[in-house]
Design a protein around this motif. Structure first.
Motif, PDB file in Angstrom:
ATOM      1  N   GLU A 136       0.846  -1.190   0.000  1.00  0.00           N
ATOM      2  CA  GLU A 136       0.000   0.000   0.000  1.00  0.00           C
ATOM      3  C   GLU A 136       0.884   1.244   0.000  1.00  0.00           C
ATOM      4  O   GLU A 136       1.820   1.352   0.787  1.00  0.00           O
ATOM      5  N   ILE A 137       0.622   2.183  -0.890  1.00  0.00           N
ATOM      6  CA  ILE A 137       1.381   3.437  -0.949  1.00  0.00           C
ATOM      7  C   ILE A 137       0.423   4.610  -0.870  1.00  0.00           C
ATOM      8  O   ILE A 137      -0.763   4.473  -1.122  1.00  0.00           O
ATOM      9  N   THR A 138       0.978   5.766  -0.516  1.00  0.00           N
ATOM     10  CA  THR A 138       0.187   6.991  -0.429  1.00  0.00           C
ATOM     11  C   THR A 138       0.847   8.036  -1.306  1.00  0.00           C
ATOM     12  O   THR A 138       2.049   8.297  -1.182  1.00  0.00           O
ATOM     13  N   PHE A 139       0.081   8.661  -2.171  1.00  0.00           N
ATOM     14  CA  PHE A 139       0.599   9.738  -2.993  1.00  0.00           C
ATOM     15  C   PHE A 139       0.403  11.051  -2.252  1.00  0.00           C
ATOM     16  O   PHE A 139      -0.688  11.348  -1.772  1.00  0.00           O
ATOM     17  N   THR A 140       1.488  11.819  -2.159  1.00  0.00           N
ATOM     18  CA  THR A 140       1.463  13.076  -1.428  1.00  0.00           C
ATOM     19  C   THR A 140       2.491  14.024  -2.034  1.00  0.00           C
ATOM     20  O   THR A 140       3.489  13.560  -2.588  1.00  0.00           O
ATOM     21  N   PRO A 141       2.284  15.327  -1.955  1.00  0.00           N
ATOM     22  CA  PRO A 141       3.290  16.264  -2.479  1.00  0.00           C
ATOM     23  C   PRO A 141       4.601  16.131  -1.715  1.00  0.00           C
ATOM     24  O   PRO A 141       4.618  15.820  -0.516  1.00  0.00           O
ATOM     25  N   LEU A 142       5.695  16.341  -2.410  1.00  0.00           N
ATOM     26  CA  LEU A 142       7.017  16.292  -1.795  1.00  0.00           C
ATOM     27  C   LEU A 142       7.209  17.530  -0.923  1.00  0.00           C
ATOM     28  O   LEU A 142       7.020  18.660  -1.390  1.00  0.00           O
ATOM     29  N   PRO A 143       7.565  17.353   0.357  1.00  0.00           N
ATOM     30  CA  PRO A 143       7.785  18.517   1.225  1.00  0.00           C
ATOM     31  C   PRO A 143       9.078  19.236   0.837  1.00  0.00           C
ATOM     32  O   PRO A 143       9.950  18.647   0.193  1.00  0.00           O
ATOM     33  N   PRO A 144       9.225  20.495   1.237  1.00  0.00           N
ATOM     34  CA  PRO A 144      10.469  21.226   0.951  1.00  0.00           C
ATOM     35  C   PRO A 144      11.669  20.513   1.556  1.00  0.00           C
ATOM     36  O   PRO A 144      11.542  19.777   2.541  1.00  0.00           O
TER      37      PRO A 144
END
Length: 99
Positions: free
Chosen positions: A3-11
């Protein structure tokens, strides 16, 4: 399948606190509280030439707004060397008057 979660890359610096930035913000706030008054904000000791260079560089950093805490034209900064050889950095808040 994992299971993976797509999320924006943090700074890149997410979660880190830069002590120099925190100190600059605190100094800028103190200078804003007393506009027009010069304050001793940093002292450099040791090798006179190196201390003078470091102090002049820091003063230039403030004057040119290279740190977000010190917007261009709102702060003045100067380096001065005492007879003892110790170099000091002085700064003051002038607001938008310099623009």
């Amino acid at each position: 399948m994992p299971e993976i979660t797509f999320t924006p890359l943090p700074p890149a610096n997410s979660g880190r606190v830069d002590r120099r930035t925190v100190a600059a913000v605190e100094i800028a706030a103190q200078l804003r509280a007393r506009p027009g008054e010069w304050a001793l904000i940093r002292t450099k000791t040791g090798d006179t030439k190196r201390a003078q260079s470091a102090a002049q560089s820091y003063a230039r950093t403030i004057r040119t707004g290279r740190l977000r805490a010190y917007p261009v034209g709102q702060f003045e900064a100067r380096a001065r060397t005492a007879e003892s050889g110790v170099t000091h950095v002085y700064a003051r808040y002038v607001g938008d008057a310099q623009q």
